[in-house]
Motif scaffolding. Structure first.
Motif, PDB file in Angstrom:
ATOM      1  N   ARG A  74      44.125 -94.226  32.129  1.00 56.59           N
ATOM      2  CA  ARG A  74      45.285 -93.412  32.481  1.00 56.59           C
ATOM      3  C   ARG A  74      44.983 -92.659  33.759  1.00 56.59           C
ATOM      4  O   ARG A  74      43.938 -92.051  33.890  1.00 56.59           O
ATOM      5  CB  ARG A  74      45.569 -92.365  31.378  1.00 56.59           C
ATOM      6  CG  ARG A  74      45.940 -92.930  30.017  1.00 56.59           C
ATOM      7  CD  ARG A  74      47.348 -93.483  30.038  1.00 56.59           C
ATOM      8  NE  ARG A  74      47.810 -93.899  28.721  1.00 56.59           N
ATOM      9  CZ  ARG A  74      47.615 -95.100  28.183  1.00 56.59           C
ATOM     10  NH1 ARG A  74      46.900 -96.002  28.812  1.00 56.59           N
ATOM     11  NH2 ARG A  74      48.133 -95.382  26.999  1.00 56.59           N
ATOM     12  N   ALA A  97      50.713 -82.672  32.030  1.00 58.22           N
ATOM     13  CA  ALA A  97      50.060 -83.478  33.058  1.00 58.22           C
ATOM     14  C   ALA A  97      51.090 -84.246  33.863  1.00 58.22           C
ATOM     15  O   ALA A  97      52.229 -84.440  33.441  1.00 58.22           O
ATOM     16  CB  ALA A  97      49.083 -84.462  32.400  1.00 58.22           C
ATOM     17  N   GLN A  99      51.397 -88.007  35.341  1.00 59.89           N
ATOM     18  CA  GLN A  99      50.803 -89.346  35.225  1.00 59.89           C
ATOM     19  C   GLN A  99      51.388 -90.259  36.293  1.00 59.89           C
ATOM     20  O   GLN A  99      52.592 -90.288  36.508  1.00 59.89           O
ATOM     21  CB  GLN A  99      51.024 -89.944  33.830  1.00 59.89           C
ATOM     22  CG  GLN A  99      50.409 -91.336  33.711  1.00 59.89           C
ATOM     23  CD  GLN A  99      50.155 -91.848  32.293  1.00 59.89           C
ATOM     24  OE1 GLN A  99      49.713 -92.959  32.103  1.00 59.89           O
ATOM     25  NE2 GLN A  99      50.425 -91.026  31.302  1.00 59.89           N
ATOM     26  N   HIS A 112      46.610 -92.473  18.990  1.00 62.87           N
ATOM     27  CA  HIS A 112      45.800 -91.285  18.674  1.00 62.87           C
ATOM     28  C   HIS A 112      46.613 -90.307  17.835  1.00 62.87           C
ATOM     29  O   HIS A 112      47.852 -90.391  17.789  1.00 62.87           O
ATOM     30  CB  HIS A 112      45.282 -90.611  19.942  1.00 62.87           C
ATOM     31  CG  HIS A 112      46.238 -90.619  21.118  1.00 62.87           C
ATOM     32  ND1 HIS A 112      47.408 -89.901  21.117  1.00 62.87           N
ATOM     33  CD2 HIS A 112      46.187 -91.267  22.313  1.00 62.87           C
ATOM     34  CE1 HIS A 112      48.031 -90.096  22.264  1.00 62.87           C
ATOM     35  NE2 HIS A 112      47.328 -90.932  23.011  1.00 62.87           N
ATOM     36  N   ASP A 165      53.668 -85.688  31.287  1.00 63.40           N
ATOM     37  CA  ASP A 165      53.194 -85.911  29.918  1.00 63.40           C
ATOM     38  C   ASP A 165      53.012 -84.555  29.244  1.00 63.40           C
ATOM     39  O   ASP A 165      52.389 -83.655  29.816  1.00 63.40           O
ATOM     40  CB  ASP A 165      51.788 -86.538  29.916  1.00 63.40           C
ATOM     41  CG  ASP A 165      51.761 -87.993  30.322  1.00 63.40           C
ATOM     42  OD1 ASP A 165      52.691 -88.739  29.991  1.00 63.40           O
ATOM     43  OD2 ASP A 165      50.756 -88.393  30.963  1.00 63.40           O
TER      44      ASP A 165
HETATM   45  O1  GTQ Z   1      49.790 -91.801  28.425  1.00 60.83           O
HETATM   46  O2  GTQ Z   1      48.733 -92.246  26.607  1.00 60.83           O
HETATM   47  O3  GTQ Z   1      48.521 -87.249  29.741  1.00 60.83           O
HETATM   48  O4  GTQ Z   1      46.757 -90.693  25.895  1.00 60.83           O
HETATM   49  C1  GTQ Z   1      46.986 -87.746  28.010  1.00 60.83           C
HETATM   50  C2  GTQ Z   1      46.540 -88.632  27.042  1.00 60.83           C
HETATM   51  C3  GTQ Z   1      48.683 -89.321  28.636  1.00 60.83           C
HETATM   52  C4  GTQ Z   1      48.951 -91.499  27.552  1.00 60.83           C
HETATM   53  C5  GTQ Z   1      48.051 -88.101  28.814  1.00 60.83           C
HETATM   54  C6  GTQ Z   1      47.177 -89.859  26.865  1.00 60.83           C
HETATM   55  C7  GTQ Z   1      48.240 -90.202  27.679  1.00 60.83           C
END
Ligand code: GTQ
Ligand code: FE2
Length: 369
Positions: A74, A97, A99, A112, A165
């Motif tokens: 990621r 966050a 991404q 998870h 995110d």
């Molecule tokens: O896109 O699966 O910002 O697993 C942090 C952990 C995004 C994701 C994040 C993650 C993901």
């Protein structure tokens, strides 16, 4: 004289006693009781803001410098609240966050226990596949990745996309409840179809008759901007400004979309400050549209499209839009409500503004900027 000697003897006895407590891994409550049990929350989380311009520029640099493998699946820049001692958390309970997914890239499947949401700040063309359901992402859409649902992201287009995110990761970490599994052996899950949950659960007040029991997370995985916009417009027409709020809900329960995270959109129109408000639990806000400012515990935060900011627990917040504005927000409210410790209040007196937050402009040493 005798008193002094007695005092000294007592002091020595006390020092010895405290030393023995420590040596036996015990701590006395009485010196720390005020700190442990303040009259009201005293969060380490600071009110804070990250500019979209800076986030986008550094996310693009990550795109140039870090391959998706090197980025550990990621390419994510987490909001690291300076009050949290270097932890990669936006608040004590929430992860936030930006991404970045480049043209024709994909981020491999995994699942998870922490639950996630994606909010699309701009752009489109990417989909997130959630348990086989490819959820198309357009500007202003909200996509859910509930706990333990397989997910991967695919960008078949020739342009990059950056989205927000939000996860309950710090809460799961505090509970020592994190489990993670990579999807195997393929990188990506097979796609059963696109927007399947939306077709099944996205009707206007209609649901499959055999919907069964309540599910803790919404079976609807996608919330479209056009629907949020229409509802906000109607709310504003009905209630008047300067502030209206909608919550994205689980259609089976009418409750929060996820058991651990509430998702909301605030529409703020020009016409003065909103009423001062505070609640238990923190929020991360993403400015989807417009411009304005918020006053958080006396500090003024100016914002515009794409900026992200944190409101700590029990901090008083007021907003004022200088143009029609939409603020997307996540919070930990469902957890507090489930534990029956949620409280909130509207205050009467506007806050005195004592400081103006200076957001960092992009701090770069690169020449590509
Ligand atoms: O896109 O699966 O910002 O697993 C942090 C952990 C995004 C994701 C994040 C993650 C993901
Ligand atoms: Fe994930």
């Amino acid at each position: 004289m005798a008193d002094q000697a007695a005092d000294r003897a007592t002091q020595e006895a006390l020092d010895g006693f405290y030393g023995d407590l420590k040596a036996n891994d015990l701590a006395p409550l009485w010196p720390i009781s005020d700190e442990l049990m303040p009259a009201a929350p005293t969060p380490a989380t600071l009110p804070y803001l990250w500019r979209w311009k800076m986030l986008r520029r550094l996310a693009e640099r990550a795109g140039e410098l870090i391959t998706i493998e090197r980025g550990g699946d990621r390419r994510v820049l987490s909001l690291a609240n300076p009050g949290l001692g270097g932890a990669p958390y936006a608040s004590s309970t929430l992860w936030g966050a930006a991404q970045y997914l480049g043209p024709r890239e994909s981020a491999p499947g995994h699942r998870h226990t922490p639950a996630a949401i994606r909010f699309v700040v701009e752009g489109d063309g990417v989909w997130t596949t959630v348990n086989g359901d490819a959820c198309d992402m357009h500007s202003g859409d909200l996509i859910l990745t509930p706990s333990m649902h397989w997910h991967d992201h695919s960008n078949p287009t020739d342009h990059a996309m950056i989205w927000f995110d939000g996860l309950d990761l710090p809460t799961m970490k505090a509970l020592d409840a994190i489990f993670f599994e990579p999807y195997q052996p393929d990188e990506l899950q097979p796609v059963a179809g696109h927007n399947l949950s939306e077709r099944l659960w996205g009707g206007r007040a209609t649901l499959p008759r055999d919907h069964g029991h309540d599910r803790p997370s919404s079976p609807l995985l996608v919330y479209r901007w056009i629907d949020a916009d229409r509802s906000l417009e109607a709310l504003l027409a009905e209630r008047g400004g300067p502030l209206v709020t909608l919550e994205y809900t689980n259609p089976l329960t009418g409750g929060p979309a996820l058991p651990t995270m509430a998702c909301e959109m605030h529409r703020i129109v020009p016409g003065g400050l909103t009423r001062p408000y505070r609640k238990v639990g923190s929020s991360v806000c993403v400015v989807y549209r417009g411009a304005g400012h918020s006053v958080i515990d006396g500090q003024r935060f100016d914002w515009s499209h794409g900026d992200m900011f944190v409101v700590p627990s029990w901090s008083t917040v007021e907003h004022e839009a200088s143009e029609p504005s939409d603020l997307f927000a996540i919070s930990d409210r469902p957890i507090l409500e489930a534990l029956h410790v949620f409280r909130d209040e509207w205050l009467d007196a506007p806050q005195d503004v004592t400081a103006t937050f200076e957001a960092k402009e992009p701090q770069t040493q690169d020449s590509v900027a």
